[in-house]
Design a protein around this motif. Structure first.
Motif, PDB file in Angstrom:
ATOM      1  N   ASN A 160       0.657  -1.139  -0.072  1.00  0.00           N
ATOM      2  CA  ASN A 160       0.012  -0.184  -0.069  1.00  0.00           C
ATOM      3  C   ASN A 160       0.745   1.145   0.097  1.00  0.00           C
ATOM      4  N   SER A 161       1.973   1.193   0.643  1.00  0.00           N
ATOM      5  CA  SER A 161       2.821   2.547   0.790  1.00  0.00           C
ATOM      6  C   SER A 161       3.756   2.598  -0.427  1.00  0.00           C
ATOM      7  N   VAL A 162       3.940   1.662  -0.988  1.00  0.00           N
ATOM      8  CA  VAL A 162       4.663   1.690  -2.479  1.00  0.00           C
ATOM      9  C   VAL A 162       3.748   2.429  -3.518  1.00  0.00           C
ATOM     10  N   SER A 163       2.418   1.895  -3.253  1.00  0.00           N
ATOM     11  CA  SER A 163       1.243   2.356  -4.502  1.00  0.00           C
ATOM     12  C   SER A 163       1.076   3.778  -4.271  1.00  0.00           C
ATOM     13  N   LYS A 164       0.816   4.344  -3.017  1.00  0.00           N
ATOM     14  CA  LYS A 164       0.947   5.695  -2.539  1.00  0.00           C
ATOM     15  C   LYS A 164       2.071   6.471  -3.007  1.00  0.00           C
ATOM     16  N   PHE A 165       3.273   5.745  -2.993  1.00  0.00           N
ATOM     17  CA  PHE A 165       4.456   6.474  -3.252  1.00  0.00           C
ATOM     18  C   PHE A 165       4.594   6.766  -4.829  1.00  0.00           C
ATOM     19  N   LEU A 166       4.318   5.755  -5.455  1.00  0.00           N
ATOM     20  CA  LEU A 166       4.380   5.882  -7.005  1.00  0.00           C
ATOM     21  C   LEU A 166       3.452   6.975  -7.662  1.00  0.00           C
ATOM     22  N   CYS A 167       2.236   7.140  -6.997  1.00  0.00           N
ATOM     23  CA  CYS A 167       1.051   7.737  -7.477  1.00  0.00           C
ATOM     24  C   CYS A 167       1.487   9.348  -6.958  1.00  0.00           C
ATOM     25  N   ARG A 168       2.063   9.688  -5.834  1.00  0.00           N
ATOM     26  CA  ARG A 168       2.542  10.803  -5.516  1.00  0.00           C
ATOM     27  C   ARG A 168       3.663  11.397  -6.166  1.00  0.00           C
ATOM     28  N   LEU A 169       4.492  10.528  -6.621  1.00  0.00           N
ATOM     29  CA  LEU A 169       5.720  11.204  -7.392  1.00  0.00           C
ATOM     30  C   LEU A 169       5.402  11.987  -8.521  1.00  0.00           C
ATOM     31  N   THR A 170       6.359  13.343  -8.538  1.00  0.00           N
ATOM     32  CA  THR A 170       6.098  14.308  -9.308  1.00  0.00           C
ATOM     33  C   THR A 170       7.469  14.515 -10.115  1.00  0.00           C
ATOM     34  N   PRO A 171       7.420  15.273 -11.359  1.00  0.00           N
ATOM     35  CA  PRO A 171       8.688  15.241 -12.087  1.00  0.00           C
ATOM     36  C   PRO A 171       9.508  16.088 -11.131  1.00  0.00           C
ATOM     37  N   GLU A 172       9.013  16.994 -10.244  1.00  0.00           N
ATOM     38  CA  GLU A 172       9.956  18.029  -9.326  1.00  0.00           C
ATOM     39  C   GLU A 172      10.430  17.211  -8.109  1.00  0.00           C
ATOM     40  N   SER A 173      10.098  15.974  -7.871  1.00  0.00           N
ATOM     41  CA  SER A 173      10.413  15.296  -6.771  1.00  0.00           C
ATOM     42  C   SER A 173      11.037  14.088  -6.892  1.00  0.00           C
ATOM     43  N   PRO A 174      12.008  13.952  -7.419  1.00  0.00           N
ATOM     44  CA  PRO A 174      12.634  12.398  -7.669  1.00  0.00           C
ATOM     45  C   PRO A 174      13.042  11.916  -6.310  1.00  0.00           C
ATOM     46  N   MET A 175      13.176  10.665  -6.115  1.00  0.00           N
ATOM     47  CA  MET A 175      13.436  10.050  -4.949  1.00  0.00           C
ATOM     48  C   MET A 175      14.309   8.883  -5.207  1.00  0.00           C
ATOM     49  N   GLU A 176      15.022   8.444  -4.075  1.00  0.00           N
ATOM     50  CA  GLU A 176      15.911   7.610  -4.023  1.00  0.00           C
ATOM     51  C   GLU A 176      15.848   6.408  -2.706  1.00  0.00           C
ATOM     52  N   ARG A 177      16.293   5.232  -2.960  1.00  0.00           N
ATOM     53  CA  ARG A 177      16.533   4.376  -1.863  1.00  0.00           C
ATOM     54  C   ARG A 177      17.562   3.400  -1.985  1.00  0.00           C
ATOM     55  N   SER A 178      17.904   2.571  -0.931  1.00  0.00           N
ATOM     56  CA  SER A 178      19.164   1.706  -1.164  1.00  0.00           C
ATOM     57  C   SER A 178      18.451   0.189  -0.904  1.00  0.00           C
ATOM     58  N   ASN A 179      19.473  -0.496  -1.199  1.00  0.00           N
ATOM     59  CA  ASN A 179      18.810  -2.123  -0.890  1.00  0.00           C
ATOM     60  C   ASN A 179      20.139  -2.849  -0.921  1.00  0.00           C
ATOM     61  N   TYR A 180      20.138  -3.919  -0.380  1.00  0.00           N
ATOM     62  CA  TYR A 180      21.317  -4.758  -0.627  1.00  0.00           C
ATOM     63  C   TYR A 180      21.257  -6.239  -0.362  1.00  0.00           C
ATOM     64  N   PHE A 181      22.170  -6.999  -0.982  1.00  0.00           N
ATOM     65  CA  PHE A 181      21.875  -8.518  -1.084  1.00  0.00           C
ATOM     66  C   PHE A 181      23.564  -9.122  -0.435  1.00  0.00           C
ATOM     67  N   VAL A 182      23.398 -10.238  -0.073  1.00  0.00           N
ATOM     68  CA  VAL A 182      24.884 -10.738   0.262  1.00  0.00           C
ATOM     69  C   VAL A 182      24.892 -12.083  -0.880  1.00  0.00           C
ATOM     70  N   GLU A 183      25.867 -11.874  -1.858  1.00  0.00           N
ATOM     71  CA  GLU A 183      26.124 -12.857  -2.646  1.00  0.00           C
ATOM     72  C   GLU A 183      27.105 -13.965  -2.475  1.00  0.00           C
ATOM     73  N   VAL A 184      26.935 -15.146  -2.991  1.00  0.00           N
ATOM     74  CA  VAL A 184      28.001 -16.023  -2.793  1.00  0.00           C
ATOM     75  C   VAL A 184      28.405 -16.465  -4.015  1.00  0.00           C
ATOM     76  N   LYS A 185      29.899 -16.293  -4.339  1.00  0.00           N
ATOM     77  CA  LYS A 185      30.308 -16.661  -5.601  1.00  0.00           C
ATOM     78  C   LYS A 185      31.531 -17.757  -5.665  1.00  0.00           C
ATOM     79  N   ARG A 186      31.696 -18.264  -6.642  1.00  0.00           N
ATOM     80  CA  ARG A 186      32.740 -19.333  -6.859  1.00  0.00           C
ATOM     81  C   ARG A 186      34.156 -18.616  -6.902  1.00  0.00           C
TER      82      ARG A 186
END
Length: 310
Positions: A160-186
């Protein structure tokens, strides 16, 4: 969502890994194009607008790397680093997908979100070259809710929060966020294999070293395009091995990993890499503590010597 206001001067970012990642992007677009790039017909104008915004930004913000010239309806952009030239607009329209040109210039993956008849945003176009556990070919056309079905408690706590966030986004109010994962490689994997993870973040490595555990950060940006009103969603990927993290970040990681509920830990793959990561964090803490103790002892000895000299 933990979103914050985006500094428009840093919408797109370039760093020392630009050429290495550009090579991987070119390989993916040549070898796996249908998996990493899909654009539904209705998204064309939005993709073109996104490309125009990308070119305008890069040629102004990084004028030492990019040059742009306009001739009538045609725009030519020259990448001084790679030597590539792209022409779009006018009679050149349709020769290469606008979104493909955009991600050949940037270090970000770019997607276009549009509203369907039910008022829900869906993935109308995407150039996601460095995905985590999915491909664009599988999910093009999916709604935001469907895209996030695997995320624990998404529908109960976040949707619900994401839906409201996307609808309220305007050209004058760009936003950002951060995310992360832990990756296991060979140990033998190259940059292509590390960045392109369409199936899983955990490769067959039963005893990963700290160098085999990769902290995969994502900087996600959201901008509403002024002409088409659609949303361009950007993802910049950063890779850091566990042994490269400073102590404060290691401690933060250990604290967060321990706090995850069981269902979150399972989603994040904690059972695969968690014990090794926590073991390394504790070992590094002890090493730094010992080194700090040795420094204090040396300081005491120096003070004693200074007193004797007096």
């Amino acid at each position: 969502m933990d979103v914050r206001k985006l500094d428009v001067e840093n919408w797109l970012t370039l760093d020392k890994n630009y050429m290495d990642e550009h090579v991987v992007r070119s390989q993916l677009l040549a070898q796996e194009r249908h998996k990493v790039l899909q654009c539904l017909p209705e998204s064309y104008e939005a993709c073109l607008e996104a490309l125009e915004e990308v070119v305008e930004f890069l040629t102004q913000r990084f004028s030492n790397m990019f040059d742009m010239k306009k001739h009538g309806e045609e725009t030519t952009v020259y990448n001084k680093v790679t030597g590539e030239t792209f022409v779009f607009g006018g009679k050149r329209t349709g020769q290469m997908d606008p979104l493909e040109i955009a991600v050949r210039l940037t270090m970000e993956d770019l997607s276009i979100l549009m509203k369907n008849e039910d008022g829900e945003y869906y993935l109308a176009a995407s150039a996601s070259l460095f995905p985590v556990g999915w491909t664009v070919a599988e999910r093009i056309g999916w709604t935001i809710s469907r895209l996030h079905n695997p995320v624990p408690l998404w529908h109960q706590q976040v949707a619900n929060s994401v839906s409201k966030f996307l609808c309220r986004l305007t050209p004058e109010s760009p936003m950002e966020r951060s995310n992360y994962f832990v990756e296991v490689k060979r140990p033998d994997e190259d940059l292509f294999d590390i960045l392109y993870r369409p199936t899983t973040l955990s490769e067959d490595n039963p005893d990963p070293s700290p160098q085999d555990l990769v902290i995969r950060r994502e900087r996600q940006t959201f901008r509403r395009l002024p002409r088409t009103g659609t949303i361009v969603f950007g993802v910049k990927t950063f890779l850091t091995t566990l042994d490269e993290l400073p102590m404060q970040e290691l401690e933060n990681l250990a604290r967060e990993v321990k706090s995850w509920p069981e269902h979150v830990g399972e989603y994040k793959g904690r059972e695969i890499w968690g014990a090794k990561a926590l073991e390394f964090c504790e070992k590094r803490r002890q090493q730094l503590g010992k080194a700090s103790g040795n420094e204090e002892e040396c300081q005491k000895q120096e003070e004693k010597l200074e007193k004797l000299d007096v």
